[in-house]
Enzyme design. Structure first.
Site, PDB file in Angstrom:
ATOM      1  N   GLU A   1       0.812  -1.217   0.000  1.00  0.00           N
ATOM      2  CA  GLU A   1       0.000   0.000   0.000  1.00  0.00           C
ATOM      3  C   GLU A   1       0.847   1.271   0.000  1.00  0.00           C
ATOM      4  OE1 GLU A   1      -3.941   1.810   2.228  1.00  0.00           O
ATOM      5  OE2 GLU A   1      -2.536   0.622   3.384  1.00  0.00           O
TER       6      GLU A   1
ATOM      7  N   THR B   1      -7.426  12.323  -1.462  1.00  0.00           N
ATOM      8  CA  THR B   1      -6.636  12.245  -0.233  1.00  0.00           C
ATOM      9  C   THR B   1      -5.588  13.348  -0.173  1.00  0.00           C
ATOM     10  OG1 THR B   1      -6.961   9.854  -0.107  1.00  0.00           O
ATOM     11  CG2 THR B   1      -5.124  10.769   1.136  1.00  0.00           C
TER      12      THR B   1
END
Length: 246
Positions: free
Chosen positions: A60, A114
């Site tokens: 990730e 984000t």
């Protein structure tokens, strides 16, 4: 696969994911967790949970940075406290088995990148707000361990650093939070970087009623269409559901 010591095997994975992208629900962590657990199962399940989290972290990292906020609970289930990264130290917070906890997740049709939401955060934090948020974090841990849903919701709703900066960027969010509390939720806040709002309650039926009010608030105050789902706390985490022998 490197952690399993496998160097000469190639794999192709197909993922069916029920999470919208950029929703604040940890969709990239869900992908990382699913891939790590699936590959581990294929090769005999030799990695421990903590090793799987480390593998998910590495995966990730390229997408959303090196943090285990989402991937650790996705793999391990329940509530996980990340005590440190160097070395990686994860503490499982045991939520009482006899207490039911449901999350109401309301996602509006709105993009909250984000990067943009992170840029909204303050560069410096004043001591009063730092002390306040640390106190709420401690209260949250205490509520989880004791199964105090009212205390959990109160701590969840009391952020003075992140939510005040991000909520104004999501149309209707403040009204959605009020609607959730008025409908009986123990607490409500922004999920991740947003735009999803998350509320906590003690039953699926209560969650459905709360979700309906939150959707209405997004529509009326934020002029946004939204959808709601109610999910129970997953105490297990990512696991093998079924397999097909070849």
């Amino acid at each position: 696969m490197k952690m399993l010591g496998i160097r000469k095997v190639g794999l192709s994975l197909t993922l069916e994911k029920g999470l919208p992208l950029g929703s604040g629900l940890g969709s990239s962590a869900a992908s990382a967790a699913a891939a790590a657990v699936a590959i581990n199962e294929i090769f005999g399940g030799r990695l421990t949970e903590e090793e799987l989290v480390l593998a998910g972290l590495k995966s990730e990292e390229k997408v959303s940075g090196y943090h285990a906020d989402n991937v650790a609970p996705a793999i391990m289930g329940g509530f996980i406290l990340i005590r440190s990264y160097e070395p990686l130290e994860l503490l499982r917070l045991k939520f009482p088995a006899e207490t039911e906890l449901f999350f109401v997740l309301v996602s509006p049709e709105f993009e909250a990148p984000t990067k943009k939401m992170r840029e909204a955060l303050p560069g410096e934090i004043g001591m009063p707000h730092h002390i306040w948020n640390c106190s709420q974090a401690g209260a949250l841990v205490a509520a989880v361990l004791s199964g105090d849903l009212a205390g959990l919701g109160k701590a969840l709703s009391s952020d003075k650093i992140v939510e005040p900066r991000r909520a104004p960027l999501i149309p209707g969010m403040e009204a959605v939070k009020r609607a959730a509390i008025e409908a009986g939720a123990f607490g409500c806040t922004i999920s991740g970087a947003g735009p999803t709002a998350v509320a906590v309650t003690d039953s699926e039926s209560h969650g459905e009623a709360i979700g309906k009010r939150m959707v209405e608030a997004f529509r009326e105050e934020g002029k946004l269409a939204a959808s709601a789902v109610v999910r129970q706390l997953d105490r297990v985490g990512a696991r093998l559901v079924s397999s097909i022998a070849r």
